[in-house]
Design a protein around this motif. Sequence first.
Motif: not given
Length: 302
Positions: A14-23, A25-40
């Motif tokens: 997220v720091e490198k790419q500047g957004s959750l969406t771009a991060a 894509d790089i990590l090959c997960v959905t944005q909602s899964a990424l957001s859920h993981s960090m919220k948890k």
Amino acid sequence: MMLERIHLAILQEVEKQGSLTAAADILCVTQSALSHSMKKLEQQLGTDIWLREGRSLRLTQAGQYLLAVANRVLPQLTLAEERLRQFAQGERGTLRIGMECHPCYQWLLKVVSPYLTAWPDVDVDVKQKFQFGGIGALFGYEIDLLVTPDPLHKPGLKFEPVFDYEQVLVVASNHKLAKFEYVKPKQLLHEVLITYPVAIDRLDIYNQFLQPAGVAPKRHKTIETTDIMMQMVASGRGVAALPRWLVQEYSSKVDVVPIQLGQKGIAKQIFLGARETDLEIDYLKAFIELARKPSASLFTAS
């Protein structure tokens, strides 16, 4: 387990790419899964990692601390996995060498050639650009060895001197300074000084010669490649400061001569720096020993 590797990877991307969406894509997960993981994770930690500011995210103090952990830990994990993979496949590994010495490539070639013959199951990689400088690259596990004329002795690192050399002024053979045995700082007042693109406070000709005398050249120009620098000097476009051994290497190709800097000259050493914990790795130790041999220091003759 509360804190997992994926959390650190998300923070870093997220720091490198500047957004959750771009991060995502790089990590090959959905944005909602990424957001859920960090919220948890935030719920488990009991503190926010990011604060939303419009469409952008700003790291909290806790987030900045975790990002620093990610930048330190993830390269080590990646290196450990790579080394273990190599062991599993019967390979020895890769020796990653960082260069903080622009003119040292010719010397490095003289070491690498016999080294590759002696260690056929070890690869060698050379890097010159680092995220946080050469010392940071050693601490951050970006490289395994650092070639530098200016070691910073810090806990956890060991620097071994491998050869001595003299820093000299390089001028065209028909230059007015070419007849002198040595030059004084004030003689460069009207000269164009050509150097590699390195910070002035790390250039020996400034910090050991010109600045102590309160002298500055007429103009300072930077050039990345040694070949072009030598051509510029030979054609009378300026003067440069380089190791004597390098000038001797080029003197048969271009019309330049070396002159001593000051009455006492400027003596320097090239060091190889490594993490203390790696000094017992056999193929790393072998490289340092080979670099110390006289055959590797063919440029030290005066």
